[in-house]
Design a protein around this motif. Structure first.
Motif, PDB file in Angstrom:
ATOM      1  N   ALA A   1       0.958  -1.178   0.147  1.00 53.86           N
ATOM      2  CA  ALA A   1      -0.153   0.186   0.032  1.00 53.86           C
ATOM      3  C   ALA A   1       0.889   1.350  -0.171  1.00 53.86           C
ATOM      4  O   ALA A   1       1.294   1.598   1.032  1.00 53.86           O
ATOM      5  N   PRO A   2       1.162   1.698  -1.063  1.00 53.58           N
ATOM      6  CA  PRO A   2       1.735   3.145  -1.094  1.00 53.58           C
ATOM      7  C   PRO A   2       1.363   4.231  -0.517  1.00 53.58           C
ATOM      8  O   PRO A   2       2.154   5.358  -0.237  1.00 53.58           O
ATOM      9  N   GLU A   3      -0.048   4.291  -0.329  1.00 47.75           N
ATOM     10  CA  GLU A   3      -0.320   5.415   0.334  1.00 47.75           C
ATOM     11  C   GLU A   3      -1.329   4.800   1.480  1.00 47.75           C
ATOM     12  O   GLU A   3      -2.654   4.866   1.359  1.00 47.75           O
TER      13      GLU A   3
ATOM     14  N   GLY B   1       4.142   6.240   8.290  1.00 47.83           N
ATOM     15  CA  GLY B   1       5.072   7.224   7.047  1.00 47.83           C
ATOM     16  C   GLY B   1       4.067   6.909   5.695  1.00 47.83           C
ATOM     17  O   GLY B   1       4.748   7.353   4.719  1.00 47.83           O
ATOM     18  N   GLY B   2       3.254   6.661   5.802  1.00 46.69           N
ATOM     19  CA  GLY B   2       2.136   6.382   4.563  1.00 46.69           C
ATOM     20  C   GLY B   2       2.627   5.268   3.586  1.00 46.69           C
ATOM     21  O   GLY B   2       1.827   5.333   2.467  1.00 46.69           O
ATOM     22  N   ILE B   3       3.473   4.273   3.980  1.00 47.00           N
ATOM     23  CA  ILE B   3       3.803   3.416   3.189  1.00 47.00           C
ATOM     24  C   ILE B   3       3.831   2.191   3.815  1.00 47.00           C
ATOM     25  O   ILE B   3       4.584   1.911   5.132  1.00 47.00           O
ATOM     26  N   TRP B   4       3.087   1.081   3.356  1.00 46.04           N
ATOM     27  CA  TRP B   4       2.987  -0.242   4.112  1.00 46.04           C
ATOM     28  C   TRP B   4       3.097  -1.277   3.202  1.00 46.04           C
ATOM     29  O   TRP B   4       2.484  -1.645   2.044  1.00 46.04           O
TER      30      TRP B   4
ATOM     31  N   GLU C   1       9.598   3.338   0.330  1.00 44.28           N
ATOM     32  CA  GLU C   1       9.123   3.694  -1.148  1.00 44.28           C
ATOM     33  C   GLU C   1      10.085   2.896  -2.165  1.00 44.28           C
ATOM     34  O   GLU C   1       9.470   2.141  -3.001  1.00 44.28           O
ATOM     35  N   ARG C   2      11.384   2.918  -2.071  1.00 44.57           N
ATOM     36  CA  ARG C   2      12.176   2.194  -2.836  1.00 44.57           C
ATOM     37  C   ARG C   2      11.854   0.539  -2.772  1.00 44.57           C
ATOM     38  O   ARG C   2      11.893  -0.026  -3.909  1.00 44.57           O
ATOM     39  N   LEU C   3      11.885   0.136  -1.795  1.00 40.19           N
ATOM     40  CA  LEU C   3      11.644  -1.402  -1.665  1.00 40.19           C
ATOM     41  C   LEU C   3      10.146  -1.619  -1.849  1.00 40.19           C
ATOM     42  O   LEU C   3      10.364  -2.820  -2.535  1.00 40.19           O
TER      43      LEU C   3
END
Length: 322
Positions: free
Chosen positions: A237-239, A268-271, A307-309
């Motif tokens: 889930a990027p957001e 941080g909004g990334i899961w 995010e990169r991962l």
């Protein structure tokens, strides 16, 4: 990667900074024009060789966490990971041989670059994040508190270092600032992840078993341990919003809460969701603390590393806690 536990893991930040300080002559091994202009003017314990190594390591997918020019545990971990992956003695110290090897692999793009702040960067303005989960759920204020905070994350820098590099800047639209040039090729597809709580490190491997990336990580605690064994990535889930359920969690209050997506929410909004219910790999609202504190069982990365991962894993990627 070596299983030998490095001395840095037993050191505090000050001791680690002294032990893994760069060789004063190491920066002289950088090619002419490496900085893309004049070399940075650094003060205090910041070192040009350390700054160069941090930027190069980030480009080569061995994240130092925040880029700030200071030697310390996260930088030593990144340097050691690069050295191990490239047949060098894994000291974690920035020396001439390591910098030369990193430079040869990272390409000839300058270490620093000028960046002009765009209208998209500042669109929507900035509001200080709410203090505490209840206030975040009530107000929804989990975005960036300032343009400088947003730009620091954009370039993987500490906010204080960004300001030190650009004294007097108001970080407004049209301003040109000097930033770390961390642009890198996308991370190749990740087939397997190792999470090492003793070393505060996440390692990513490709299908052939080659180590292709490492990241500093905050991993569990004695009170809230991370899971053990092997599991898989369920979804990305990027957001991501953040849901607190007091029936499942013993900290954080008695009321269920839902906090919207944003860089300053608790994840941080990334899961990256794992196959054990309630556990994941995610970002963090305070990148300075990654690898230096404990978590409530999940695995925290900086937002930019998460995010990169997240862009390199997929459903079914193996995740091992070692």
């Amino acid at each position: 990667m070596s299983n030998k536990k490095p001395l840095r893991s037993a050191l505090g930040m000050t001791a680690a900074a002294l032990l893994f300080a760069a060789n004063p002559s190491a920066a002289q091994s950088l090619p002419d024009g490496a900085w893309g202009g004049s070399a940075p003017s650094l003060s205090g314990e910041r070192q040009s060789a350390t700054l160069a190594a941090q930027i190069l390591a980030a480009r080569l997918h061995h994240s130092p966490g925040v880029i700030d020019g200071y030697p310390g545990g996260n930088t030593a971990r990144a340097i050691e990971a690069f050295q191990s992956a490239n047949g060098l003695e894994a000291t974690g110290a920035v020396d001439e041989e390591t910098l030369e090897k990193m430079t040869s692999q990272a390409g000839d793009a300058p270490l620093l670059k000028d960046y002009t702040i765009t209208s998209e960067d500042v669109a929507g303005g900035f509001t200080d994040p709410a203090d505490g989960m209840e206030a975040q759920a009530e107000t929804g204020n989990v975005g960036y508190g300032s343009a400088s905070e947003m730009l620091a994350e954009k370039f993987g820098m500490s906010e204080s270092f960004l300001k030190a590099m650009n004294p007097g800047s108001g970080f407004g639209q049209g301003d040109t600032i000097r930033v770390a040039n961390v642009a890198a090729d996308p991370l190749a597809a990740v087939a397997r992840i190792e999470i090492d709580g003793d070393e505060n490190e996440l390692r990513a491997f490709d299908e052939s078993g080659q180590l292709i990336a490492t990241f500093p990580a905050t991993v569990g605690s004695s009170e809230f341990p991370s899971p053990s064994g092997t599991m898989e990535v369920n979804a990305v889930a990027p957001e991501a919003n953040y849901t607190f359920d007091p029936s499942d969690l013993s900290w954080g209050g008695d009321e269920p809460l839902t906090i919207p997506a944003g860089p300053n929410n608790p994840v941080g909004g990334i899961w990256i969701d794992l196959s054990k219910d309630g556990y994941g790999i995610h970002g963090s609202p305070d990148p300075r603390l990654i690898g230096k504190t404990s978590s409530h069982g999940c695995v925290r990365l900086t937002n930019w590393d998460a995010e990169r991962l997240s862009q390199a894993v997929s459903q079914g990627t193996t995740v091992e806690f070692v």
